[in-house]
Structure formats: C-alpha cells, structure tokens
Design a protein around this motif. Structure first.
Motif, PDB file in Angstrom:
ATOM      1  N   ILE A   1     -22.447  -7.754  14.394  1.00  0.00           N
ATOM      2  CA  ILE A   1     -23.192  -6.985  13.400  1.00  0.00           C
ATOM      3  C   ILE A   1     -24.607  -7.533  13.390  1.00  0.00           C
ATOM      4  CG2 ILE A   1     -23.342  -6.303  10.974  1.00  0.00           C
ATOM      5  CD1 ILE A   1     -20.230  -7.141  10.962  1.00  0.00           C
ATOM      6  N   SER A   2     -25.586  -6.649  13.622  1.00  0.00           N
ATOM      7  CA  SER A   2     -26.987  -7.057  13.698  1.00  0.00           C
ATOM      8  C   SER A   2     -27.831  -6.150  12.827  1.00  0.00           C
ATOM      9  CB  SER A   2     -27.513  -6.955  15.137  1.00  0.00           C
ATOM     10  OG  SER A   2     -26.745  -7.753  15.996  1.00  0.00           O
ATOM     11  N   ILE A   3     -28.846  -6.756  12.231  1.00  0.00           N
ATOM     12  CA  ILE A   3     -29.810  -5.971  11.471  1.00  0.00           C
ATOM     13  C   ILE A   3     -31.194  -6.303  12.008  1.00  0.00           C
ATOM     14  CG2 ILE A   3     -30.004  -7.653   9.583  1.00  0.00           C
ATOM     15  CD1 ILE A   3     -30.186  -5.085   7.757  1.00  0.00           C
ATOM     16  N   SER A   4     -31.981  -5.259  12.194  1.00  0.00           N
ATOM     17  CA  SER A   4     -33.374  -5.396  12.625  1.00  0.00           C
ATOM     18  C   SER A   4     -34.160  -4.337  11.856  1.00  0.00           C
ATOM     19  CB  SER A   4     -33.478  -5.211  14.144  1.00  0.00           C
ATOM     20  OG  SER A   4     -32.932  -3.991  14.546  1.00  0.00           O
ATOM     21  N   PRO A   5     -35.469  -4.318  11.941  1.00  0.00           N
ATOM     22  CA  PRO A   5     -36.235  -3.360  11.139  1.00  0.00           C
ATOM     23  C   PRO A   5     -35.745  -1.922  11.308  1.00  0.00           C
ATOM     24  CG  PRO A   5     -37.713  -4.946  12.126  1.00  0.00           C
ATOM     25  CD  PRO A   5     -36.353  -5.188  12.733  1.00  0.00           C
TER      26      PRO A   5
ATOM     27  N   LEU B   1     -14.567 -13.513  -2.575  1.00  0.00           N
ATOM     28  CA  LEU B   1     -14.543 -13.127  -1.165  1.00  0.00           C
ATOM     29  C   LEU B   1     -15.789 -13.657  -0.459  1.00  0.00           C
ATOM     30  CD1 LEU B   1     -13.342  -9.411  -1.393  1.00  0.00           C
ATOM     31  CD2 LEU B   1     -12.009 -11.390  -0.692  1.00  0.00           C
ATOM     32  N   PRO B   2     -15.609 -14.401   0.643  1.00  0.00           N
ATOM     33  CA  PRO B   2     -16.783 -14.873   1.372  1.00  0.00           C
ATOM     34  C   PRO B   2     -17.509 -13.722   2.052  1.00  0.00           C
ATOM     35  CG  PRO B   2     -14.765 -15.511   2.508  1.00  0.00           C
ATOM     36  CD  PRO B   2     -14.356 -14.845   1.229  1.00  0.00           C
ATOM     37  N   ARG B   3     -18.829 -13.745   1.946  1.00  0.00           N
ATOM     38  CA  ARG B   3     -19.644 -12.712   2.583  1.00  0.00           C
ATOM     39  C   ARG B   3     -20.831 -13.364   3.253  1.00  0.00           C
ATOM     40  NH1 ARG B   3     -21.242  -8.280  -1.313  1.00  0.00           N
ATOM     41  NH2 ARG B   3     -19.224  -8.668  -2.178  1.00  0.00           N
ATOM     42  N   ILE B   4     -21.293 -12.701   4.289  1.00  0.00           N
ATOM     43  CA  ILE B   4     -22.450 -13.156   5.048  1.00  0.00           C
ATOM     44  C   ILE B   4     -23.592 -12.217   4.728  1.00  0.00           C
ATOM     45  CG2 ILE B   4     -23.377 -13.506   7.370  1.00  0.00           C
ATOM     46  CD1 ILE B   4     -20.213 -13.843   8.042  1.00  0.00           C
ATOM     47  N   ILE B   5     -24.728 -12.771   4.413  1.00  0.00           N
ATOM     48  CA  ILE B   5     -25.901 -11.955   4.111  1.00  0.00           C
ATOM     49  C   ILE B   5     -26.877 -12.092   5.273  1.00  0.00           C
ATOM     50  CG2 ILE B   5     -27.793 -11.555   2.512  1.00  0.00           C
ATOM     51  CD1 ILE B   5     -25.958 -12.715   0.319  1.00  0.00           C
ATOM     52  N   LEU B   6     -27.146 -10.950   5.916  1.00  0.00           N
ATOM     53  CA  LEU B   6     -28.100 -10.900   7.016  1.00  0.00           C
ATOM     54  C   LEU B   6     -29.413 -10.338   6.473  1.00  0.00           C
ATOM     55  CD1 LEU B   6     -25.816  -9.287   9.755  1.00  0.00           C
ATOM     56  CD2 LEU B   6     -26.333 -11.714   9.437  1.00  0.00           C
ATOM     57  N   THR B   7     -30.518 -10.949   6.849  1.00  0.00           N
ATOM     58  CA  THR B   7     -31.837 -10.461   6.444  1.00  0.00           C
ATOM     59  C   THR B   7     -32.749 -10.470   7.655  1.00  0.00           C
ATOM     60  OG1 THR B   7     -32.566 -12.680   5.827  1.00  0.00           O
ATOM     61  CG2 THR B   7     -31.625 -11.322   4.068  1.00  0.00           C
ATOM     62  N   GLU B   8     -33.796  -9.660   7.575  1.00  0.00           N
ATOM     63  CA  GLU B   8     -34.805  -9.669   8.632  1.00  0.00           C
ATOM     64  C   GLU B   8     -36.181  -9.630   7.968  1.00  0.00           C
ATOM     65  OE1 GLU B   8     -36.824  -6.949   9.626  1.00  0.00           O
ATOM     66  OE2 GLU B   8     -36.001  -5.701   8.064  1.00  0.00           O
ATOM     67  N   PRO B   9     -37.229 -10.002   8.682  1.00  0.00           N
ATOM     68  CA  PRO B   9     -38.549 -10.225   8.079  1.00  0.00           C
ATOM     69  C   PRO B   9     -39.161  -9.065   7.300  1.00  0.00           C
ATOM     70  CG  PRO B   9     -38.497 -11.174  10.269  1.00  0.00           C
ATOM     71  CD  PRO B   9     -37.214 -10.408  10.095  1.00  0.00           C
ATOM     72  N   THR B  10     -38.842  -7.803   7.626  1.00  0.00           N
ATOM     73  CA  THR B  10     -39.462  -6.704   6.881  1.00  0.00           C
ATOM     74  C   THR B  10     -38.750  -6.428   5.562  1.00  0.00           C
ATOM     75  OG1 THR B  10     -38.185  -4.909   7.903  1.00  0.00           O
ATOM     76  CG2 THR B  10     -40.222  -5.610   9.034  1.00  0.00           C
ATOM     77  N   GLY B  11     -37.608  -7.098   5.313  1.00  0.00           N
ATOM     78  CA  GLY B  11     -36.917  -6.954   4.041  1.00  0.00           C
ATOM     79  C   GLY B  11     -35.582  -6.253   4.096  1.00  0.00           C
ATOM     80  N   SER B  12     -35.203  -5.682   5.236  1.00  0.00           N
ATOM     81  CA  SER B  12     -33.877  -5.065   5.350  1.00  0.00           C
ATOM     82  C   SER B  12     -32.817  -6.147   5.231  1.00  0.00           C
ATOM     83  CB  SER B  12     -33.712  -4.368   6.699  1.00  0.00           C
ATOM     84  OG  SER B  12     -34.628  -3.325   6.852  1.00  0.00           O
TER      85      SER B  12
ATOM     86  N   TRP C   1     -26.035  -2.274   3.033  1.00  0.00           N
ATOM     87  CA  TRP C   1     -27.126  -2.192   4.010  1.00  0.00           C
ATOM     88  C   TRP C   1     -28.320  -1.629   3.260  1.00  0.00           C
ATOM     89  CZ3 TRP C   1     -27.705   2.292   7.976  1.00  0.00           C
ATOM     90  CH2 TRP C   1     -28.854   2.099   8.741  1.00  0.00           C
ATOM     91  N   LYS C   2     -29.345  -2.443   3.124  1.00  0.00           N
ATOM     92  CA  LYS C   2     -30.543  -2.034   2.398  1.00  0.00           C
ATOM     93  C   LYS C   2     -31.728  -1.980   3.349  1.00  0.00           C
ATOM     94  CE  LYS C   2     -28.960  -3.842  -1.982  1.00  0.00           C
ATOM     95  NZ  LYS C   2     -29.110  -4.879  -2.996  1.00  0.00           N
ATOM     96  N   ASN C   3     -32.554  -0.965   3.154  1.00  0.00           N
ATOM     97  CA  ASN C   3     -33.754  -0.836   3.975  1.00  0.00           C
ATOM     98  C   ASN C   3     -34.853  -1.764   3.450  1.00  0.00           C
ATOM     99  OD1 ASN C   3     -34.934   0.490   1.761  1.00  0.00           O
ATOM    100  ND2 ASN C   3     -34.632   2.528   2.639  1.00  0.00           N
ATOM    101  N   GLU C   4     -36.025  -1.701   4.084  1.00  0.00           N
ATOM    102  CA  GLU C   4     -37.123  -2.600   3.711  1.00  0.00           C
ATOM    103  C   GLU C   4     -37.634  -2.358   2.287  1.00  0.00           C
ATOM    104  OE1 GLU C   4     -38.629   1.082   5.497  1.00  0.00           O
ATOM    105  OE2 GLU C   4     -37.177  -0.396   6.202  1.00  0.00           O
ATOM    106  N   ARG C   5     -37.299  -1.210   1.688  1.00  0.00           N
ATOM    107  CA  ARG C   5     -37.671  -0.927   0.293  1.00  0.00           C
ATOM    108  C   ARG C   5     -36.555  -1.330  -0.666  1.00  0.00           C
ATOM    109  NH1 ARG C   5     -39.076   3.270   3.341  1.00  0.00           N
ATOM    110  NH2 ARG C   5     -37.416   4.624   2.594  1.00  0.00           N
ATOM    111  N   ARG C   6     -35.544  -2.028  -0.162  1.00  0.00           N
ATOM    112  CA  ARG C   6     -34.395  -2.507  -0.927  1.00  0.00           C
ATOM    113  C   ARG C   6     -33.512  -1.364  -1.454  1.00  0.00           C
ATOM    114  NH1 ARG C   6     -37.272  -6.129   0.883  1.00  0.00           N
ATOM    115  NH2 ARG C   6     -37.552  -8.202   0.034  1.00  0.00           N
ATOM    116  N   GLU C   7     -33.562  -0.204  -0.800  1.00  0.00           N
ATOM    117  CA  GLU C   7     -32.719   0.926  -1.176  1.00  0.00           C
ATOM    118  C   GLU C   7     -31.368   0.798  -0.482  1.00  0.00           C
ATOM    119  OE1 GLU C   7     -36.178   4.352  -1.543  1.00  0.00           O
ATOM    120  OE2 GLU C   7     -35.408   3.811   0.446  1.00  0.00           O
ATOM    121  N   GLU C   8     -30.299   0.918  -1.247  1.00  0.00           N
ATOM    122  CA  GLU C   8     -28.944   0.829  -0.690  1.00  0.00           C
ATOM    123  C   GLU C   8     -28.646   2.079   0.125  1.00  0.00           C
ATOM    124  OE1 GLU C   8     -25.878  -0.425   0.785  1.00  0.00           O
ATOM    125  OE2 GLU C   8     -26.503  -1.793  -0.827  1.00  0.00           O
ATOM    126  N   LEU C   9     -28.171   1.889   1.353  1.00  0.00           N
ATOM    127  CA  LEU C   9     -27.893   2.999   2.256  1.00  0.00           C
ATOM    128  C   LEU C   9     -26.403   3.295   2.399  1.00  0.00           C
ATOM    129  CD1 LEU C   9     -30.508   2.059   4.982  1.00  0.00           C
ATOM    130  CD2 LEU C   9     -30.767   3.700   3.117  1.00  0.00           C
TER     131      LEU C   9
END
Length: 170
Positions: free
Chosen positions: A130-134, A12-23, A37-45
């Motif tokens: 779909i957007s990800i930011s800190p 399945l094709p998937r898009i990986i979004l990242t932002e500078p703080t690590g989310s 959806w992972k936070n800046e500590r790489r914890e799955e939410l």
C-alpha cells in the motif's frame, strides 16, 4: 519514510502513511484494510459505515477491504473469504520494487494458518503493498502458492468511495 503505527480507540493497530503534500492513508493490520485516504486538502475520500463493528472477528464495513480467497458467496467459505477477518503482519521480506519519490509505503503479509487450512486446504502467502503519493493511492496484491498443488482463488479490493452528492440528474 518511517512507519507510524498507532492503536485506535478500539485497540486495533493501524499504520498511518503520509506524504509531503499532506495526503494520508490509514491501514489496519486487521484485515489489511485501508480505512482512510485523505487528499492534500485533508478531505476523506473513503466511506466508512457508521454500522461498522470495529472488533474481531467481524469484518469492517467500508474503506477498501481485501476479499480472498473468494468474492461474495461464490464458494464454500464465508462471504468474501477470510483475509478481511485476519490479522496481517508487516512484511519483512518485501518485494524490492523501488520506491517512488515522495511516496510512503507499507508492505503487509497474510500467511495461511491451521484455521485457514481447515476451511480452505491451500498453503498461501498473500502480500499487499500500500503506497501513497501526491494525489494517488496504490494497492498491489500478490498471491504466492506455498502448497505442492495448484489452486484457484478469487481476489477483490472492494473500495467504498466517499461521495458528497449522489443526486441523479437527467
């Protein structure tokens, strides 16, 4: 930021979004569904069921599925509609909303097909940004009627959040 499109072990094709703080966030083109959806500590939410069947035509259990044009069994269509069981496309004609700083965004679109119109005789375009930011995941849906008559629909983002402890205390 450029889009990172990968194919998972199930193809399945998937898009990986990242932002500078690590989310980060992972979005499947199948169903337009956010599955991580992972936070800046790489914890799955988000919660993903171990019982998920990761192959079409089944819906994937967990994450943030898109329910359209109906929710639940409140209509004549399959439960939660068909949007979560279709392949979406990258939206080449996305809305000109300005991107925020340190934000990674993907715009998806689902257009009515002959198969959809047999089940639900309406012409539509369903867009999802779909957007990800800190510290933040944002989903912005938009439905466009491309038919010559008005129609009603239901829409839901049914999020499954991961919870580390669900003990009830009084």
């Amino acid at each position: 930021m450029p889009l990172n499109i990968v194919h998972d072990k199930d193809g399945l094709p998937r898009i990986i979004l990242t932002e500078p703080t690590g989310s980060s966030a992972e979005v499947l083109l199948y169903g337009g569904q956010v599955v991580s959806w992972k936070n800046e500590r790489r914890e799955e939410l988000l919660f993903m069921s171990s019982k998920s069947f990761w192959k079409p035509p089944k819906a994937i259990r967990g994450g943030i599925p898109v329910c359209f044009p109906q929710f639940g069994n409140l209509g004549l269509l399959e439960q939660h509609g068909f949007a979560r069981n279709r392949f979406w496309s990258l939206d080449e004609d996305a809305s000109p909303l300005p991107p925020a700083n340190n934000q990674s965004t993907v715009d998806l679109i689902l257009k009515s097909t002959e198969e959809d119109i047999k089940a639900w005789p309406r012409g539509f375009e369903l867009r999802l940004r779909i957007s990800i930011s800190p510290g933040k995941l944002t989903l912005i849906p938009r439905v466009r009627n491309v038919d010559n008559k008005a129609f009603s629909f239901m829409f839901a983002l049914r999020n499954y959040l991961s919870v580390s402890d669900i003990r009830f205390s009084q």
